[in-house]
Design a protein around this motif. Structure first.
Motif, PDB file in Angstrom:
ATOM      1  N   SER A  11     -21.051  60.420  62.116  1.00 30.62           N
ATOM      2  CA  SER A  11     -21.615  59.449  61.179  1.00 30.62           C
ATOM      3  C   SER A  11     -22.126  60.190  59.960  1.00 30.62           C
ATOM      4  N   VAL A  12     -22.153  59.499  58.816  1.00 31.86           N
ATOM      5  CA  VAL A  12     -22.736  60.066  57.602  1.00 31.86           C
ATOM      6  C   VAL A  12     -24.204  59.626  57.570  1.00 31.86           C
ATOM      7  N   LEU A  13     -25.084  60.582  57.792  1.00 34.18           N
ATOM      8  CA  LEU A  13     -26.511  60.262  57.849  1.00 34.18           C
ATOM      9  C   LEU A  13     -27.172  60.654  56.539  1.00 34.18           C
ATOM     10  N   PHE A  28     -18.125  60.802  43.669  1.00 40.98           N
ATOM     11  CA  PHE A  28     -17.016  61.656  44.097  1.00 40.98           C
ATOM     12  C   PHE A  28     -16.491  61.353  45.497  1.00 40.98           C
ATOM     13  N   CYS A  29     -16.997  60.333  46.165  1.00 38.14           N
ATOM     14  CA  CYS A  29     -16.452  59.972  47.483  1.00 38.14           C
ATOM     15  C   CYS A  29     -15.020  59.477  47.271  1.00 38.14           C
ATOM     16  N   PRO A  30     -14.035  60.095  47.917  1.00 44.13           N
ATOM     17  CA  PRO A  30     -12.642  59.700  47.680  1.00 44.13           C
ATOM     18  C   PRO A  30     -12.322  58.304  48.210  1.00 44.13           C
ATOM     19  N   LYS A  31     -13.191  57.735  49.022  1.00 41.93           N
ATOM     20  CA  LYS A  31     -12.914  56.431  49.642  1.00 41.93           C
ATOM     21  C   LYS A  31     -13.902  55.338  49.251  1.00 41.93           C
ATOM     22  N   GLN A  32     -14.714  55.579  48.265  1.00 40.86           N
ATOM     23  CA  GLN A  32     -15.743  54.610  47.857  1.00 40.86           C
ATOM     24  C   GLN A  32     -16.553  54.095  49.056  1.00 40.86           C
ATOM     25  N   ALA A  33     -16.889  55.011  49.928  1.00 40.55           N
ATOM     26  CA  ALA A  33     -17.611  54.612  51.141  1.00 40.55           C
ATOM     27  C   ALA A  33     -19.129  54.704  50.989  1.00 40.55           C
ATOM     28  N   LEU A  34     -19.580  55.094  49.786  1.00 37.68           N
ATOM     29  CA  LEU A  34     -21.023  55.218  49.550  1.00 37.68           C
ATOM     30  C   LEU A  34     -21.424  54.378  48.344  1.00 37.68           C
ATOM     31  N   SER A  35     -22.675  53.919  48.319  1.00 34.66           N
ATOM     32  CA  SER A  35     -23.178  53.252  47.119  1.00 34.66           C
ATOM     33  C   SER A  35     -24.691  53.436  47.032  1.00 34.66           C
ATOM     34  N   ARG A  43     -26.405  54.945  50.201  1.00 34.86           N
ATOM     35  CA  ARG A  43     -26.170  54.309  51.511  1.00 34.86           C
ATOM     36  C   ARG A  43     -24.706  54.465  51.881  1.00 34.86           C
ATOM     37  N   TRP A  44     -24.471  54.602  53.165  1.00 34.41           N
ATOM     38  CA  TRP A  44     -23.102  54.716  53.691  1.00 34.41           C
ATOM     39  C   TRP A  44     -22.614  53.301  53.965  1.00 34.41           C
ATOM     40  N   THR A  45     -22.084  52.686  52.929  1.00 30.73           N
ATOM     41  CA  THR A  45     -21.771  51.260  53.024  1.00 30.73           C
ATOM     42  C   THR A  45     -20.342  50.975  53.486  1.00 30.73           C
ATOM     43  N   ASP A  49     -14.054  52.785  55.878  1.00 32.11           N
ATOM     44  CA  ASP A  49     -13.146  53.464  54.930  1.00 32.11           C
ATOM     45  C   ASP A  49     -13.339  54.981  54.927  1.00 32.11           C
ATOM     46  N   CYS A  50     -14.483  55.407  55.372  1.00 29.50           N
ATOM     47  CA  CYS A  50     -14.851  56.832  55.327  1.00 29.50           C
ATOM     48  C   CYS A  50     -13.915  57.667  56.198  1.00 29.50           C
ATOM     49  N   VAL A  51     -13.430  58.790  55.618  1.00 28.69           N
ATOM     50  CA  VAL A  51     -12.521  59.666  56.363  1.00 28.69           C
ATOM     51  C   VAL A  51     -13.221  60.927  56.886  1.00 28.69           C
ATOM     52  N   ARG A  52     -14.543  60.948  56.790  1.00 26.59           N
ATOM     53  CA  ARG A  52     -15.345  62.064  57.315  1.00 26.59           C
ATOM     54  C   ARG A  52     -14.908  63.399  56.706  1.00 26.59           C
ATOM     55  N   CYS A  53     -14.616  63.398  55.404  1.00 31.91           N
ATOM     56  CA  CYS A  53     -14.155  64.630  54.751  1.00 31.91           C
ATOM     57  C   CYS A  53     -15.306  65.600  54.517  1.00 31.91           C
ATOM     58  N   GLY A  54     -16.531  65.083  54.469  1.00 29.30           N
ATOM     59  CA  GLY A  54     -17.689  65.966  54.287  1.00 29.30           C
ATOM     60  C   GLY A  54     -17.977  66.353  52.844  1.00 29.30           C
ATOM     61  N   LEU A  55     -17.202  65.813  51.894  1.00 25.94           N
ATOM     62  CA  LEU A  55     -17.425  66.166  50.481  1.00 25.94           C
ATOM     63  C   LEU A  55     -18.813  65.747  50.019  1.00 25.94           C
ATOM     64  N   CYS A  56     -19.270  64.609  50.505  1.00 29.64           N
ATOM     65  CA  CYS A  56     -20.589  64.120  50.097  1.00 29.64           C
ATOM     66  C   CYS A  56     -21.683  65.083  50.538  1.00 29.64           C
ATOM     67  N   GLN A  57     -21.552  65.588  51.753  1.00 28.33           N
ATOM     68  CA  GLN A  57     -22.547  66.541  52.254  1.00 28.33           C
ATOM     69  C   GLN A  57     -22.516  67.814  51.412  1.00 28.33           C
ATOM     70  N   GLU A  66     -25.891  64.437  55.955  1.00 24.90           N
ATOM     71  CA  GLU A  66     -25.326  65.226  57.046  1.00 24.90           C
ATOM     72  C   GLU A  66     -24.309  64.417  57.811  1.00 24.90           C
ATOM     73  N   LEU A  67     -23.166  65.039  58.110  1.00 24.99           N
ATOM     74  CA  LEU A  67     -22.192  64.406  58.993  1.00 24.99           C
ATOM     75  C   LEU A  67     -22.525  64.874  60.395  1.00 24.99           C
ATOM     76  N   ARG A  68     -22.848  63.935  61.238  1.00 21.16           N
ATOM     77  CA  ARG A  68     -23.226  64.342  62.583  1.00 21.16           C
ATOM     78  C   ARG A  68     -22.740  63.356  63.620  1.00 21.16           C
TER      79      ARG A  68
HETATM   80  S1  SF4 Z   1     -17.379  61.917  54.403  1.00 18.20           S
HETATM   81 FE1  SF4 Z   1     -15.938  61.764  52.665  1.00 18.20          FE
HETATM   82  S2  SF4 Z   1     -15.139  59.698  52.796  1.00 18.20           S
HETATM   83 FE2  SF4 Z   1     -16.958  59.720  54.062  1.00 18.20          FE
HETATM   84  S3  SF4 Z   1     -18.629  59.063  52.738  1.00 18.20           S
HETATM   85 FE3  SF4 Z   1     -18.566  61.287  52.626  1.00 18.20          FE
HETATM   86  S4  SF4 Z   1     -17.275  61.741  50.851  1.00 18.20           S
HETATM   87 FE4  SF4 Z   1     -16.900  59.588  51.422  1.00 18.20          FE
END
Ligand code: SF4
Ligand SMILES: Cc1ncc(C[n+]2csc(CCOP(=O)(O)OP(=O)(O)O)c2C)c(N)n1
Ligand code: SF4
Ligand code: SF4
Lengths: 68, 268
Positions: A11-13, A28-35, A43-45, A49-57, A66-68
Motif C-alpha cells: 500500500s502507499v502510506l 509525477f505519478c505515472p498513473k494519476q493515483a494521487l491527489s 492522498r492515495w486516491t 490504478d497504482c502500479v506500485r512503482c515507488g516513484l512517489c516515495q 512509504e510503500l509497505r
Molecule cells: S507507487 Fe507509482 S503509481 Fe502508485 S501512487 Fe506512487 S507514483 Fe503513483
C-alpha cells in the motif's frame, strides 16, 4: 500476475503530519493515483490504478510516503 | 525499504521548505546506504552549514554538523583516524565551491576515500538567496538584482580538474538515478563527488521565475541528458548526467598506511 500479487501486498502510506503539500508526488505519478485533499495533503486516491512503482516515495522531499 | 530505520523521526517533519529538493537527495542517500547493506554504525555523515547541511541532524548514523565550508576538513580527520568507516559529506554549492572551495580541490587531489554530495540549488538558501559560484551568469539573486556578472563554476569540471577519481551528476527529478550514483560513489575507493541539481523554490525559483518545485523539477528533466546519449550529442547545451569520471588511482589512506608500515619496519 507479478503486479497483481504486488498490488495485494503493498500500500502507499502517506504520513499527513509530514506531508507539506508540495504536489510533487501528485504531478509525477505515472498513473494519476494521487491527489491533494482539501487540506492540501496528499492522498492515495487511485489504489486500483497504482502500479506500485515507488516513484512517489523516491521523490517525496518530506519522506512522507512509504510503500509497505 | 524501511526508510524510517535510518532517520531520527523525532526531528520530523523536517525544517526544509515545502518542495525543497534537499529531502529528495537525503532519501536517495538513505536508499544508497541501504542498497550497499552498510550498517548504521559504519557510516559517518559530516556537514558544514547551510540548508543542505542540516541533513546529518535528520540521519541516524554517526553525524557531525561542523563549520560552513569546512566539512571536508573534519571528514579528512575522521577518515584518517578510522579508515574503516564510510564517510559521506553532504554540501551546499556555497559550502562546497565558495567558502569551502579550497578544501574541495585538495580533498579531490589527495584522493582520500570520501563521498562528497553537492546539493546544488545554485544559490545560498539558508541566508536568504545570495548568489553562489554556481548561480548561472545572468540569473538573479538577492545580491544580484540585475543578474549575476560572474561566470559560474561547473562543479564536475572543477572536481575533474582537481583530480577527483569519481565524479557524477544527477538531479532530484532523477531520484532513482541519484540513488544509484550515490551507491556507486560510496562504493568507489577514493574521492568521489556527486553533484545533484536540487530545487530551492523559495529563493532561486522565486528570483528567477522558475515556478514551484514541480516546475523546477520538470526543468531539470528538460535541461539535462544522460552522458553519451543521442540527446546529449545533438544538443551540447544540455547538462550531462551519469558517471562522468571514473579513474581509479591510489587512495590516500592506503598510501599513508603503507608508508607507516614501511617506516615501522614490519609488514602485516
Ligand atoms: S507507487 Fe507509482 S503509481 Fe502508485 S501512487 Fe506512487 S507514483 Fe503513483
Ligand atoms: C564562516 C561562515 N560564513 C558565513 C556563514 C553564513 N552562511 C550560512 S549558510 C551560508 C550559505 C548557504 O548556501 P549553500 O552552502 O549553497 O547551502 P544551501 O543553504 O543553499 O543548501 C552562509 C553564507 C556562516 N555560517 N559561517
Ligand atoms: S511529495 Fe510528499 S510532501 Fe509533497 S505532496 Fe506528496 S506526500 Fe506531500
Ligand atoms: S531556503 Fe531553499 S534550500 Fe533552504 S530549505 Fe527553503 S527551499 Fe530548501
Amino acid at each position: 500476475m507479478e503486479s497483481r500479487s504486488l498490488k495485494e501486498e503493498l500500500s502507499v502510506l502517506i504520513d499527513v503530519d509530514w506531508c507539506k503539500g508540495c504536489g510533487i508526488c501528485v504531478a509525477f505519478c505515472p498513473k494519476q493515483a494521487l491527489s491533494l485533499d482539501e487540506h492540501g495533503k496528499a492522498r492515495w486516491t487511485g489504489p486500483e490504478d497504482c502500479v506500485r512503482c515507488g516513484l512517489c516515495q523516491m521523490r517525496c522531499p518530506d519522506l512522507a510516503i512509504e510503500l509497505r | 525499504m524501511n526508510t524510517r530505520r535510518y532517520i531520527r523521526e523525532r526531528f520530523f517533519p523536517h525544517l526544509w521548505c515545502p518542495g525543497c529538493g534537499h529531502g529528495i537527495v537525503m532519501s536517495a542517500l538513505v536508499g544508497a546506504v541501504d542498497s550497499l547493506g552498510l550498517s548504521q554504525n559504519e557510516v559517518v555523515v559530516i556537514s558544514g552549514i547551510g540548508c543542505s547541511s542540516r541533513m546529518p541532524g535528520y540521519l541516524d548514523f554517526h553525524t557531525m554538523h561542523t563549520l560552513h565550508g569546512r566539512a571536508l576538513a573534519f571528514a579528512t580527520g575522521v577518515k584518517m583516524g578510522r579508515p574503516d568507516l564510510t564517510v559521506i559529506v553532504p554540501m551546499g554549492d556555497g559550502d562546497a565551491a565558495a567558502i569551502g572551495g579550497n578544501h574541495l580541490i585538495h580533498a579531490a587531489r589527495r584522493n582520500l576515500d570520501l563521498t562528497a554530495v553537492v546539493l546544488n540549488n545554485r544559490i545560498y538558501g539558508m541566508t536568504g538567496g545570495q548568489s553562489s559560484p554556481t548561480t548561472p551568469e545572468g540569473d538573479r539573486s538577492t545580491t544580484a538584482p540585475y543578474g549575476v556578472l560572474d561566470p559560474s563554476f561547473d562543479l564536475v569540471e572543477l572536481a575533474r580538474g582537481a583530480g577527483a577519481s569519481f565524479v557524477a551528476r544527477s538531479t532530484t527529478y532523477h531520484a532513482q538515478e541519484t540513488r544509484e550514483l550515490l551507491a556507486a560513489a560510496i562504493a568507489h575507493q577514493g574521492f568521489s563527488l556527486v553533484e545533484v541539481l536540487s530545487q530551492c523554490p523559495t529563493y532561486y525559483g522565486r528570483k528567477n521565475q522558475g515556478g514551484d518545485a514541480v516546475a523546477m523539477m520538470k526543468t531539470f528533466k528538460q535541461i539535462t541528458a544522460p552522458a553519451g546519449s543521442q540527446r546529449a550529442a545533438q544538443d551540447p547545451g544540455l547538462i550531462t548526467r551519469g558517471i562522468l569520471v571514473q579513474e581509479p588511482r591510489t587512495e590516500y589512506c592506503a598510501a599513508y598506511g603503507e608508508l607507516v608500515r614501511e617506516l615501522s619496519g614490519h609488514e602485516e
